[in-house]
Design a protein around this motif. Structure first.
Motif, mmCIF file in Angstrom:
data_model
loop_
_atom_site.group_PDB
_atom_site.id
_atom_site.type_symbol
_atom_site.label_atom_id
_atom_site.label_comp_id
_atom_site.label_asym_id
_atom_site.label_seq_id
_atom_site.Cartn_x
_atom_site.Cartn_y
_atom_site.Cartn_z
ATOM 1 N N HIS A 108 0.837 -1.196 0.000
ATOM 2 C CA HIS A 108 0.000 0.000 0.000
ATOM 3 C C HIS A 108 0.868 1.240 0.000
ATOM 4 O O HIS A 108 1.851 1.330 0.720
ATOM 5 C CB HIS A 108 -0.909 0.016 1.236
ATOM 6 N N ARG A 121 -3.171 -10.230 -10.086
ATOM 7 C CA ARG A 121 -3.519 -10.560 -11.479
ATOM 8 C C ARG A 121 -2.275 -11.082 -12.191
ATOM 9 O O ARG A 121 -1.691 -10.440 -13.080
ATOM 10 C CB ARG A 121 -4.117 -9.336 -12.169
ATOM 11 N N HIS A 155 1.394 -2.938 -10.493
ATOM 12 C CA HIS A 155 0.009 -2.940 -10.028
ATOM 13 C C HIS A 155 -0.646 -4.308 -10.250
ATOM 14 O O HIS A 155 -1.361 -4.818 -9.367
ATOM 15 C CB HIS A 155 -0.784 -1.854 -10.749
ATOM 16 N N GLN A 204 0.765 -6.683 -7.639
ATOM 17 C CA GLN A 204 0.288 -6.366 -6.297
ATOM 18 C C GLN A 204 -1.162 -6.768 -6.076
ATOM 19 O O GLN A 204 -1.557 -7.091 -4.958
ATOM 20 C CB GLN A 204 0.426 -4.863 -6.032
ATOM 21 N N THR A 205 -1.941 -6.747 -7.135
ATOM 22 C CA THR A 205 -3.374 -7.041 -7.008
ATOM 23 C C THR A 205 -3.707 -8.481 -7.384
ATOM 24 O O THR A 205 -4.878 -8.823 -7.556
ATOM 25 C CB THR A 205 -4.198 -6.068 -7.871
#
Length: 322
Positions: free
Chosen positions: A15, A246, A240, A243-244
């Motif tokens: 974060h 995917r 990103h 981190q998410t």
């Protein structure tokens, strides 16, 4: 960017910080660009440096490293290092953390470099062990302690044995990171990356471009990648996606980046990076002797690899994976 020890970090759950308490230890994470030093006719191209820094800020990267290996820092005079630092800091106007590379054979020379730059609003210093000497672990510890005594700013370790001739073991890195002033390590060895990435007490940024996807998918804090100069927006997106969670889309995007990444060290760094930036019309491909500009054959290969990258308009995962 920087995060604090109080902020949770577990695997892909990274974060961005929204505030930093004065007493908290700060650690870097995300996509950091080890900036080149643009040159024209033997002199620094400060307007070009400002344009580059502004473009990386706009692309959403998390920080910049200046005056490092990719920045030809060891080939710059004290005055050049200072004016370049001032130009980059002015260009990002406090919106992006900037660390400076400092390194030499003699620890006292490294401390002198720190003293010459410490008046600038830097986020800290990227520091390798002394090159060429190949000191013992005790000598390496002394080296970093002396550099830490020369400044109140954070230090990031730089473990790059192929350049320094001196390898830092995971145990040594862990012991150095126990010092609050030493915030992270830029690690270039795949073996060390695999060992350190799951240690909750170690913030490790990948310094090996070819290994950056594996590092991010394993929950690594971030990367310092020369290849991120070219289309930094795609590297920000790669972070990103990792981190998410995917992972399939992240692998698909990395596959599109891989041909370019493989060329970034086909000739001595930073010649390929500067050549690729020159193809985009951003800066001159000029390097400082004894470093040579990229060969015509490599320039052609770079142009072909850059043509394969997704266009700037692509934003959806489905398009990236296509």
């Amino acid at each position: 960017m920087w995060r604090t020890e109080e902020e949770s970090f577990s695997g892909a759950a990274v974060h961005a910080c929204t505030g930093i308490a004065a007493a908290s230890r700060q650690t870097p994470w995300g996509i950091w660009v080890p900036m080149v030093t643009p040159m024209r006719a033997g002199s620094l191209d400060l307007p070009g440096a400002a344009r580059l820094a502004e473009s990386y800020l706009e692309a959403g990267v998390n920080g910049l490293i200046i005056l490092g290996t990719t920045g030809e820092g060891s080939l710059l005079s004290t005055h050049e290092r200072q004016v370049f630092t001032a130009a980059v800091l002015e260009a990002v106007h406090g919106e992006l953390p900037v660390m400076a590379g400092v390194g030499a054979i003699d620890t006292r020379a490294v401390c002198a470099q720190v003293a010459e730059l410490d008046g600038f609003d830097l986020a800290g210093y990227l520091v390798p062990p002394p090159c060429y000497l190949r000191p013992s672990d005790a000598g390496i510890v002394w080296h970093f302690n002396e550099v830490a005594r020369a400044t109140e700013r954070p230090l990031m370790l730089y473990n790059v044995p192929k350049r320094t001739g001196c390898a830092m073991s995971p145990a040594l890195i862990r012991s150095l990171l126990a010092q609050p002033q030493i915030s992270a390590v830029k690690e270039c060895g795949a073996g060390n990356l695999g060992v350190l990435v799951n240690d909750p007490h170690v913030t490790v940024l990948c310094g090996e471009d070819a290994a950056l996807l594996d590092h991010l998918l394993a929950g690594g804090a971030g990367v310092i990648a020369a290849s991120s100069h070219i289309r930094p927006d795609l590297f920000v997106r790669l972070l990103h996606l990792a981190q998410t969670g995917r992972f399939r889309a992240a692998r698909a995007l990395f596959a599109k980046l891989a041909p370019l990444i493989s060329l970034m060290f086909a000739e001595p760094n930073p010649a390929p990076v500067k050549a690729a930036l020159a193809l985009s019309g951003v800066i001159s491909p000029e390097t400082r002797l004894p470093l040579q500009p990229a060969s015509p054959a490599l320039v052609q290969r770079l142009e072909e690899a850059m043509a394969l990258l997704p266009p700037h308009t692509v934003a959806r995962d489905e398009h990236l994976a296509a």
